[in-house]
Design an enzyme around this catalytic site. Structure first.
Site, PDB file in Angstrom:
ATOM      1  N   ILE A 152      28.257 -35.147 -14.275  1.00 27.21           N
ATOM      2  CA  ILE A 152      29.213 -34.115 -14.656  1.00 27.21           C
ATOM      3  C   ILE A 152      28.410 -32.854 -14.959  1.00 27.21           C
ATOM      4  CG2 ILE A 152      29.202 -34.866 -17.074  1.00 27.21           C
ATOM      5  CD1 ILE A 152      32.057 -33.895 -17.326  1.00 27.21           C
ATOM      6  N   SER A 153      28.866 -31.739 -14.436  1.00 23.14           N
ATOM      7  CA  SER A 153      28.131 -30.484 -14.610  1.00 23.14           C
ATOM      8  C   SER A 153      28.086 -30.070 -16.071  1.00 23.14           C
ATOM      9  CB  SER A 153      28.791 -29.368 -13.795  1.00 23.14           C
ATOM     10  OG  SER A 153      28.770 -29.663 -12.425  1.00 23.14           O
ATOM     11  N   SER A 154      27.107 -29.255 -16.397  1.00 22.13           N
ATOM     12  CA  SER A 154      27.060 -28.631 -17.713  1.00 22.13           C
ATOM     13  C   SER A 154      28.368 -27.893 -17.965  1.00 22.13           C
ATOM     14  CB  SER A 154      25.895 -27.644 -17.761  1.00 22.13           C
ATOM     15  OG  SER A 154      26.086 -26.686 -18.777  1.00 22.13           O
ATOM     16  N   PRO A 155      28.921 -27.967 -19.184  1.00 22.69           N
ATOM     17  CA  PRO A 155      30.146 -27.210 -19.473  1.00 22.69           C
ATOM     18  C   PRO A 155      29.948 -25.713 -19.264  1.00 22.69           C
ATOM     19  CG  PRO A 155      29.203 -28.146 -21.472  1.00 22.69           C
ATOM     20  CD  PRO A 155      28.480 -28.767 -20.332  1.00 22.69           C
ATOM     21  N   PHE A 176      24.189 -28.839  -8.557  1.00 18.24           N
ATOM     22  CA  PHE A 176      25.265 -29.796  -8.331  1.00 18.24           C
ATOM     23  C   PHE A 176      24.770 -30.927  -7.436  1.00 18.24           C
ATOM     24  CE2 PHE A 176      27.800 -26.213  -9.660  1.00 18.24           C
ATOM     25  CZ  PHE A 176      28.965 -26.751 -10.172  1.00 18.24           C
TER      26      PHE A 176
END
Length: 211
Positions: free
Chosen positions: A59-62, A201
């Site tokens: 999951i990507s960094s917020p 990503f």
């Protein structure tokens, strides 16, 4: 959402807002969307880093999610297509600022998990499909906005075909060994492109898998 989770979401949103200019609607989306359920194997889901989510995916960094969301300019849009649902966090954020979100995920286990999570959280305007993201989701096209939550060397033409005239597509695009958030605006047969900041990503892959 528990009071502790809400407080942590608020703190995380403030940290993001100190680094990225957020609109009020996007800020509210981050501060009111629970984070922990989408990061099941992390001990600190609120850290501004990427986190593993299983199936060799991340999951990507917020912070990156915020940059992508702002680049999409999606507030009050009718429909958004996301390629690469993962655990569903980006879709959940978009669900707070747009009417409907259609998300495609090529890993069946992640698609099923994200569907269950949306149901448990009462998010009723996100629709998830297990399929090859390169194909898009033609049934509900054209889309006001399209976002790729995975990087590619070249955005597939099929996705631009499913983008509404005047619409925006945002994707991480690889160039010279790095990835860049890239915003595309469609005007008839013309696509205008703007390169934004660097990002990291997982890749856009073809086919489907149950793992």
């Amino acid at each position: 959402m528990s009071s502790l989770e809400a407080a942590k979401c608020q703190k995380m949103s403030d940290e993001i807002a100190n680094l990225v200019e957020l609109s009020p609607m996007v800020y509210r989306a981050f501060s009111t969307t629970p984070r922990t359920p989408f990061v099941p194997v992390s001990i600190n889901a609120f850290k501004l880093d990427a986190h593993p989510i299983g199936s060799n995916q991340w999951i990507s960094s917020p912070l990156t999610v915020a940059k992508m969301t702002m680049a999409l300019e999606a507030e009050n849009c009718d429909n958004i297509l996301e390629i690469g649902c993962g655990s569903g966090y980006q879709a959940a954020i978009l669900a707070k600022i747009a009417r409907r979100v259609f998300s495609v995920e090529r890993i069946e286990a992640l698609a099923n998990s994200a569907k269950s999570l949306m149901k448990n959280l009462g998010i009723n305007n996100v629709f998830i499909r297990f399929d090859d993201g390169n194909l898009g989701w033609r049934s509900y096209a054209p889309y006001d906005r399209i976002i790729l939550s995975c990087f590619c060397d070249v955005v597939p033409d099929r996705l631009f075909e499913q983008l509404r005239d005047g619409g925006i597509l945002v994707a991480p695009v690889a160039k010279d060994g790095k990835q860049y958030i890239t915003q595309y605006k469609k005007y008839g047969n013309q696509i205008n492109c703007k390169t934004l900041g660097e990002c990291v990503f997982v890749p856009l892959l073809g086919g489907t898998t149950d793992k």
